[in-house]
Design a protein around this motif. Structure first.
Motif, mmCIF file in Angstrom:
data_model
loop_
_atom_site.group_PDB
_atom_site.id
_atom_site.type_symbol
_atom_site.label_atom_id
_atom_site.label_comp_id
_atom_site.label_asym_id
_atom_site.label_seq_id
_atom_site.Cartn_x
_atom_site.Cartn_y
_atom_site.Cartn_z
ATOM 1 N N GLY A 136 60.237 -7.662 101.640
ATOM 2 C CA GLY A 136 61.194 -7.159 100.656
ATOM 3 C C GLY A 136 61.837 -8.252 99.831
ATOM 4 N N TYR A 137 62.349 -9.249 100.509
ATOM 5 C CA TYR A 137 63.036 -10.313 99.777
ATOM 6 C C TYR A 137 62.041 -11.084 98.920
ATOM 7 C CZ TYR A 137 66.142 -14.271 98.831
ATOM 8 O OH TYR A 137 66.894 -15.225 98.208
ATOM 9 N N MET A 175 61.680 -9.315 95.720
ATOM 10 C CA MET A 175 62.842 -9.588 94.845
ATOM 11 C C MET A 175 62.702 -10.955 94.181
ATOM 12 S SD MET A 175 65.923 -8.207 97.274
ATOM 13 C CE MET A 175 67.276 -8.684 96.228
ATOM 14 N N GLN A 176 62.295 -11.929 94.965
ATOM 15 C CA GLN A 176 62.178 -13.299 94.437
ATOM 16 C C GLN A 176 61.097 -13.388 93.366
ATOM 17 O OE1 GLN A 176 61.632 -15.382 98.213
ATOM 18 N NE2 GLN A 176 63.373 -16.686 97.646
ATOM 19 N N GLU A 215 62.287 -11.838 90.131
ATOM 20 C CA GLU A 215 63.286 -12.698 89.483
ATOM 21 C C GLU A 215 62.638 -13.905 88.817
ATOM 22 O OE1 GLU A 215 66.693 -12.411 92.680
ATOM 23 O OE2 GLU A 215 67.146 -13.923 91.148
ATOM 24 N N ARG A 237 66.702 -8.230 88.144
ATOM 25 C CA ARG A 237 67.134 -8.581 89.497
ATOM 26 C C ARG A 237 67.399 -7.275 90.245
ATOM 27 N NH1 ARG A 237 71.684 -13.125 90.150
ATOM 28 N NH2 ARG A 237 69.983 -14.317 89.255
ATOM 29 N N LEU A 238 66.548 -6.961 91.220
ATOM 30 C CA LEU A 238 66.711 -5.703 91.958
ATOM 31 C C LEU A 238 67.697 -5.890 93.103
ATOM 32 C CD1 LEU A 238 63.043 -4.349 92.398
ATOM 33 C CD2 LEU A 238 64.632 -3.981 90.530
ATOM 34 N N GLY A 239 68.543 -4.924 93.292
ATOM 35 C CA GLY A 239 69.425 -4.942 94.452
ATOM 36 C C GLY A 239 68.680 -4.400 95.666
ATOM 37 N N PRO A 240 69.233 -4.653 96.866
ATOM 38 C CA PRO A 240 68.539 -4.206 98.077
ATOM 39 C C PRO A 240 68.347 -2.697 98.148
ATOM 40 C CG PRO A 240 70.534 -5.470 98.617
ATOM 41 C CD PRO A 240 70.434 -5.440 97.130
ATOM 42 N N LEU A 269 65.641 -1.684 95.702
ATOM 43 C CA LEU A 269 64.340 -2.128 96.189
ATOM 44 C C LEU A 269 63.828 -1.216 97.308
ATOM 45 C CD1 LEU A 269 62.116 -4.387 96.405
ATOM 46 C CD2 LEU A 269 63.519 -5.338 98.232
#
Lengths: 833, 117
Positions: B31-32, B35-36, B39, B47-50, B53
């Motif tokens: 998941g992270y 996101m990275q 970005e 920029r997705l929030g948790p 996502l």
């Protein structure tokens, strides 16, 4: 991570919608921590920016999740919620495959041990040994009736009942594992694969398989209800707490108690699971009211026992008839604490006179020695021995204890099961706890509760006394634990495959396909258990029963010793209508008044108008010898219908005998017909011995009296020296002046105990060459003989050939003597001796 | 394989959904990691929030666009996500749809044609 961040993380995660939080709690925490670890979010201003970012995300997520619309979609999708759409079609297909496997390896007739008893009970609506298994009897009887139009034999139909139950259990296991695997993978393809592999491993675990292709015990029904209950608890969890599922579970638990208590042992797992998922449900009065009614309804099959017993079925163990329905109901609904005495005994299983679990069973009932750590360790090792059978029984198959390299494969499947359990635990602690409690209850819990003697094959050198060992292998008690482990092993195997696939992702184009060969591990039990689990083409028990019954002369009385020389004979008489004129008497049962009465009534001459053939499932009167149904070589036997019962005693006299075992103070002269013997002083006369003596005294000369071998009661009463071997039985001689052409006295030797003291040479030769049947896998030495505890039956043929060899030796016919010696040795090899 | 009709019903995708599919197009990520990647590729513009996502991932999992792999990164256990054939087809279809829009925008002189370097 600082404490400040932990609190912030917790607050934010708690704010997300419950369904996201439930599934991604740890991921949400991890991502927020990762964000908090970034340089840009450090310091006070960074923290404020992070909180602002997360707050916006939280609000957007709450709004979006409420509408359940995928970002960017204009129409809500038709949601295929993971694990919520049960793949009934796939489960049905899996069950069909399992059924096909069990059918391919199905027993074609009766098997040894309890098979004959249960086939007889189901076919005649009879009552087998305690606890009576009324649900099994009724269901199997209905199933046999349903399949009647197929034109297959009753034994096959009844064995198919067990196969169907085993397959149906795996229908529900498929659904359960599909749901569990939905926690690991969103891919229905992977979920189906997980469920299919789990079902394959469970269904082909040795004992599960070996008990599902014959109706030898009632445990395939227990397996079915445990799998059904497991599916129901999963349904309950996904039903937002609807009570109806729990009430249905209560009903199934009560119902399965009428089959066997083994099925009820799923209850601890259910209770723990409900406590973990939603303990407050136990505070709801509606649940208790509904469950109480469900249990009351589920226990009703127990009424079959007293109702049918009152009709005097031909198989009516313990005679569970009650004076009235009220007493029966009291027994049933208090679980034997009050009410009808005989029925309550059945609930309490008094027949077995089990010691408390704190007492060493190997010396019980002579001594009440505490159950020590050595015995308990041996009992655990006994379970390990059976576990070691499950995944590769054929590897080193003749070694029942370890089996060469078999433990390596056992270790593999143990590890796969642990891997499956681990990933299950990580994704669904309540579900994994359910499975763990189920496994522990049905493995360790049963080891503690059953408190077995030393295993049949264990510690034979240290404890040579057979009384200190179980009479047979007891793996069948644990089959559900093996099944459950197979499910976890299937999950573990899929995990292993996915890990290999991940490792190969950057090296090959299709990593999942490249890693797929690892899935072939699931085929190991199928391949390596087949020979030992299969019962196909095994007619040994049926042929044995036929050969024994044909060894008995018309209207003969046959004293037997235990399961294997009794139950197959019952089957042949009551299911196949072969030699019902023979009165088969289980000697040990004669220690009970109910059996003595039944024996007396079964051998009473029929009164005018009584026709036992019109009510073949009921105990009416002496059944007739049917010369026309005999093999040609035996059709000319003289047959005179007896004029008296073999036990001319009143009920009161029977009760008195049962209540009065005694020790012979001074030698007793025992006379019957032309026979005279002495019962020595100090002989302990149990009720069975007195009844046998009474039967011999009243019937010798009127009816042929036979014993199966060995014949301990014949020795005890000093009758053995007055017997003459006829085929597979020892016949008591009524007259010393037998035809010398037929009678050959055998020379005394170490083998006299098994060959007998004399032989009916022509009669035995005729039986062996013109009457006896042998067919199927027993004749093929390359086929494994899985059950070592039944090899003594095979040796009976050795002893017969040995007796014939000795007799021909006495007559100076050496070529025939050598031929029988060779044939005797062949049976010895067949028995693995 | 997704049917054409299914894909049409799902169009257009949200920015978040398409970005996630793009992030997974060239490799499995946790998941992270998703996101990275987003970005970095968008230089911080997306920029997705948790919650966004995982909300999107959950639906994609349900619909078989992505599948989950078991990750084992020392003690740090993460779930990895893998783009399925269906997901890839959906992403390709969306990219095609966007490309057609770009061509249309260029034809209307709202957008300059891209120059080859």
């Amino acid at each position: 991570m600082s404490a400040w961040s932990d609190r912030i993380v917790g607050v934010f995660v708690h704010g997300y919608p419950a369904h996201l939080r439930g599934e991604y709690s740890s991921e949400l925490r991890r991502v927020i921590r990762d964000l908090a670890g970034r340089a840009e979010y450090r310091g006070l201003s960074g923290r404020v920016r992070l909180c602002s970012f997360l707050l916006r995300d939280l609000l957007v997520t709450l709004a979006r999740e409420r509408t359940a619309v995928l970002p960017g979609r204009t129409v809500p999708p038709c949601r295929r919620a993971r694990g919520h759409a049960d793949p009934y079609g796939d489960a049905f297909l899996a069950a069909l495959v399992v059924l096909a496997l069990y059918v391919a390896t199905l027993a074609p007739s009766v098997a040894f041990w309890d098979s004959g008893e249960y086939l007889t009970a189901a076919h005649t609506l009879g009552i087998p040994h305690q606890p009576g298994n009324p649900l099994f009897v009724m269901l199997a009887h209905a199933w046999e009736w349903l399949l009647a139009p197929l034109g297959i034999s009753a034994a096959v139909r009844l064995n198919l009942f067990s196969a169907m139950m085993g397959a149906a259990a795996h229908f529900f296991w498929f659904l359960v594992v599909y749901r569990i695997s939905g926690l690991f993978s969103s891919s229905p393809r992977v979920q189906r694969l997980s469920a299919a592999l789990a079902v394959l491993l469970s269904a082909t675990a040795f004992t599960v398989w070996n008990q599902s292709n014959v109706s030898e015990k009632v445990y395939s029904v227990s397996l079915f209800t445990v799998a059904l209950v497991s599916w129901l608890v999963w349904r309950w969890r996904s039903s937002d707490g609807s009570l109806r599922w729990l009430i249905l579970i209560a009903f199934v638990l009560a119902l399965t108690s009428a089959n066997h208590l083994l099925g009820v042992l799923v209850a601890p797992a259910v209770i723990v699971y409900v406590l973990l998922v939603n303990a407050t449900v136990f505070l709801r009065g509606r649940l208790w009211a509904g469950a109480l009614l469900a249990v009351a309804l589920g226990l009703t099959p127990h009424f079959f026992l007293p109702l049918r017993a009152a009709q005097r079925p031909i198989l009516n163990e313990n005679d569970l008839a009650c004076a009235n329905v009220r007493d029966a109901a009291l027994s049933i609904y208090t679980w034997g604490r009050t009410g009808c005495a005989s029925l309550s005994d059945a609930f309490r299983r008094d027949q077995y006179q089990d010691p408390p679990i704190t007492v060493d069973r190997t010396t019980w009932p002579q001594l009440a020695v505490p159950r020590g750590p050595r015995l308990f360790a041996s009992q655990l090792a006994n379970y390990a021995q059976y576990y070691n059978w499950q995944w590769a029984r054929g590897l080193g198959g003749s070694d029942a204890l370890t089996g060469g390299l078999r433990p390596l494969l056992t270790l593999l499947f143990a590890l796969l099961g642990l891997l499956g359990a681990r990933v299950h635990w990580r994704r669904d602690r309540a579900g994994a706890t359910y499975m763990a409690v189920l496994f522990v209850t049905l493995a360790l819990g049963l080891v503690v509760y059953l408190n077995f003697k030393y295993g049949y094959a264990m510690h034979r050198a240290a404890f040579p006394d057979p009384e200190m060992h179980e009479v047979r292998e007891r793996d069948y008690f644990f089959l559900i634990s093996f099944s459950v482990w197979g499910l976890w092993a299937g999950l573990g195997l899929v995990q292993l495959w996915q890990r290999f696939a991940r490792a190969l992702t950057n090296r090959v184009r299709n990593a999942q396909l490249a890693a797929a060969p690892v899935l072939a591990i699931a085929l190991i039990p199928l391949g390596l258990n087949w020979e030992y689990a299969s019962r196909a083409d095994d007619y040994t028990a049926r042929d044995w029963a036929y050969n024994v019954l044909m060894s008995v002369e018309p209207y003969g009385v046959l004293f037997t010793n235990g399961d294997n020389d009794t139950f197959p004979l019952w089957y042949l008489q009551e299911v196949e209508n072969v030699r019902r004129d023979v009165t088969v008497l289980v000697t040990s049962y004669l220690n009970t008044p109910w059996y003595a009465r039944q024996v007396r009534d079964l051998t009473r001459p029929c009164e005018s108008g009584q026709q036992p053939d019109r009510a073949p499932t009921r105990l009416v009167c002496q059944r007739a010898f049917q010369a026309e149904a005999m093999p040609p070589a035996l059709r000319q036997q003289a047959a005179r219908a007896p004029e008296d019962s073999i036990l001319p005693l009143s009920d009161a006299q029977i009760d008195e005998v049962v209540a009065s075992p005694f020790v012979v103070a001074a030698p007793i002269k025992f006379k019957a017909a032309g026979l005279e013997t002495t019962i020595p002083a100090g002989t302990e006369m149990l009720p069975a011995d007195t009844f046998v003596a009474t039967i011999v005294k009243s019937s010798l000369g009127e009816r042929p009296i036979h014993f199966t071998t060995p014949a301990p009661v014949a020795h005890k009463l000093g009758l053995f020296d007055h017997t003459i071997r006829r085929g597979l039985t020892f016949k008591l001689r009524a007259d010393r002046n037998d035809d010398p052409a037929r009678f050959v006295k055998l020379p005394r030797s170490d083998w006299t105990e098994v060959t007998g003291v004399a032989l009916d040479l022509s009669g035995s030769e005729t039986l062996l060459t013109q009457v006896f049947r042998q067919q199927g896998r027993v004749l093929d030495l390359s086929k494994a003989w899985a059950d070592q505890a039944t090899t003594n039956i095979l040796l009976q043929y050795t002893w017969l050939h040995l007796a014939l060899a000795k007799a021909y030796g006495e007559r100076g016919v050496q070529d025939k003597a050598q031929q029988h010696l060779r044939e005797g040795e062949w049976w010895q090899r067949r028995a693995g001796e | 394989m997704a049917r054409a009709r299914d894909i049409e019903e799902r169009a257009p995708l949200s920015t978040a959904a398409f970005q996630i599919l793009l992030a997974l197009a060239d490799g499995d990520r946790h998941g992270y990691g998703v996101m990275q990647e987003i970005e970095q590729r968008t230089e911080g513009r997306v920029r997705l929030g948790p919650g966004t996502l995982y909300g999107a991932l959950k639906r994609m999992l349900d619909d078989g666009w992505v599948e989950e792999l078991e990750g084992d990164d020392g003690d740090e256990r993460r779930r990895y996500y893998h783009l399925t054939a269906t997901g890839r087809q959906i992403a390709r279809q969306e990219a095609q749809r966007l490309a057609e829009l770009v061509v249309a925008a260029q034809a209307k002189r709202l957008l300059s044609p891209a120059r080859s370097s």
